[in-house]
Design an enzyme around this catalytic site. Sequence first.
Site, mmCIF file in Angstrom:
data_model
loop_
_atom_site.group_PDB
_atom_site.id
_atom_site.type_symbol
_atom_site.label_atom_id
_atom_site.label_comp_id
_atom_site.label_asym_id
_atom_site.label_seq_id
_atom_site.Cartn_x
_atom_site.Cartn_y
_atom_site.Cartn_z
ATOM 1 N N ASN A 10 14.813 3.566 -6.033
ATOM 2 C CA ASN A 10 16.011 3.304 -5.242
ATOM 3 C C ASN A 10 16.635 1.976 -5.616
ATOM 4 O O ASN A 10 15.950 1.054 -6.052
ATOM 5 C CB ASN A 10 15.686 3.242 -3.740
ATOM 6 C CG ASN A 10 15.164 4.542 -3.185
ATOM 7 O OD1 ASN A 10 15.176 5.582 -3.841
ATOM 8 N ND2 ASN A 10 14.689 4.488 -1.955
ATOM 9 N N ASN A 179 1.021 6.353 8.321
ATOM 10 C CA ASN A 179 0.957 5.370 9.397
ATOM 11 C C ASN A 179 0.653 6.058 10.720
ATOM 12 O O ASN A 179 0.525 7.293 10.778
ATOM 13 C CB ASN A 179 2.229 4.512 9.444
ATOM 14 C CG ASN A 179 3.473 5.315 9.779
ATOM 15 O OD1 ASN A 179 3.425 6.329 10.473
ATOM 16 N ND2 ASN A 179 4.612 4.840 9.291
ATOM 17 N N GLY A 210 -3.830 -3.498 11.663
ATOM 18 C CA GLY A 210 -4.724 -3.217 10.547
ATOM 19 C C GLY A 210 -4.656 -1.780 10.062
ATOM 20 O O GLY A 210 -3.567 -1.206 9.953
ATOM 21 N N THR A 233 9.668 -4.567 5.162
ATOM 22 C CA THR A 233 10.027 -3.545 4.180
ATOM 23 C C THR A 233 9.087 -3.605 2.976
ATOM 24 O O THR A 233 8.905 -4.663 2.371
ATOM 25 C CB THR A 233 11.478 -3.747 3.693
ATOM 26 O OG1 THR A 233 12.337 -3.916 4.816
ATOM 27 C CG2 THR A 233 11.938 -2.544 2.884
ATOM 28 N N GLY A 236 3.887 -1.374 3.529
ATOM 29 C CA GLY A 236 3.017 -0.201 3.440
ATOM 30 C C GLY A 236 2.854 0.283 2.020
ATOM 31 O O GLY A 236 1.757 0.700 1.606
ATOM 32 N N ASP A 237 3.931 0.245 1.244
ATOM 33 C CA ASP A 237 3.861 0.651 -0.162
ATOM 34 C C ASP A 237 2.985 -0.308 -0.966
ATOM 35 O O ASP A 237 2.232 0.114 -1.859
ATOM 36 C CB ASP A 237 5.262 0.690 -0.778
ATOM 37 C CG ASP A 237 6.202 1.620 -0.037
ATOM 38 O OD1 ASP A 237 5.724 2.601 0.556
ATOM 39 O OD2 ASP A 237 7.419 1.354 -0.053
ATOM 40 N N MET A 267 3.031 -9.830 1.500
ATOM 41 C CA MET A 267 4.314 -9.157 1.311
ATOM 42 C C MET A 267 5.246 -9.355 2.499
ATOM 43 O O MET A 267 6.456 -9.556 2.322
ATOM 44 C CB MET A 267 4.073 -7.666 1.064
ATOM 45 C CG MET A 267 5.319 -6.849 0.780
ATOM 46 S SD MET A 267 6.151 -7.408 -0.726
ATOM 47 C CE MET A 267 7.528 -6.246 -0.764
ATOM 48 N N GLY A 272 12.545 -8.870 0.683
ATOM 49 C CA GLY A 272 12.769 -8.036 -0.487
ATOM 50 C C GLY A 272 11.771 -6.906 -0.583
ATOM 51 O O GLY A 272 10.957 -6.685 0.319
#
Length: 288
Positions: A10, A179, A210, A233, A236-237, A267, A272
């Site tokens: 993206n 999640n 956690g 943002t 999780g990735d 992160m 970003g």
Amino acid sequence: MAIWNLGSINVDIVYAVPHILNAGETLSSTGRKVFLGGKGANMSVASARAGARVNHIGAVGHDGVWAADRLLEYGVDTRNIAVLDTDTAQAIIMVDPHGENAIVLHPGANIEIPQTVLQTAMAEAQTGDWIVLQNETNLQRTAANLGKKMGLKVAYAAAPFDADRVMAVLPYLDFLILNAVEAEQLHAATGQRPEDLPVRDVIVTLGADGADWYGPSEKQHFDAIPVDPVDTTGAGDTFTGYVLAGLDRGMVMEQAIGLATKASALMVTRHGTADVIPDLSEVTAFRP
């Protein structure tokens, strides 16, 4: 070994806003930035920065060639990213002062990946490699089925959640990550809790609380690392990419989750997406 990621790419346009927009509301942003993003691209960058050999399978439009080039700069093999006569996927992201976000996604080229691109990539894969999927592309079931037949380990991030898509790939999975909201959605759709699923390893991420790992033995909980978040943002990735890289490099699950927990904590202290994912040296040096 290697990680093969059938993943979204993206263009992330991130707006800083005083609060997340309400229905019918017009709001001026306090900032605007453009990043490389997409759950797939984020995971590829995270795994590459965690020391894995990563091959990305995907597509962009001519307007997104820069995104593929940036993946290459970040250490990802991009030979199997097609350039199509369509728009590159785009995400419009609002981020409030507390780091919470809301996202509108235009799927673009992500749902038009040619099957020939997948087949060409998989011809190079070897038994024991990982094939990773998310819910932002086409060809998920095809890739999972092919990967399983070839002796690859199949991992799936069930986001954005779609019960039918999850059920289509569930029989092929070795690893599922979702999640807490997605876990409840899956339970509502199937009646199955994470511990009931026919998958060897299931991780449910819990944000600031956690993560829970449902493995071959009893459930194990892993605490998050307390930090002051500025943007959630891509966290999780990042977690997913680091877990997979750790497993691919021979770590046991507990070690991989521990490393991923540190990476995702770092992160959320950054604004970003793929461009700011921490590398392995930063994660190992991080002392919370």
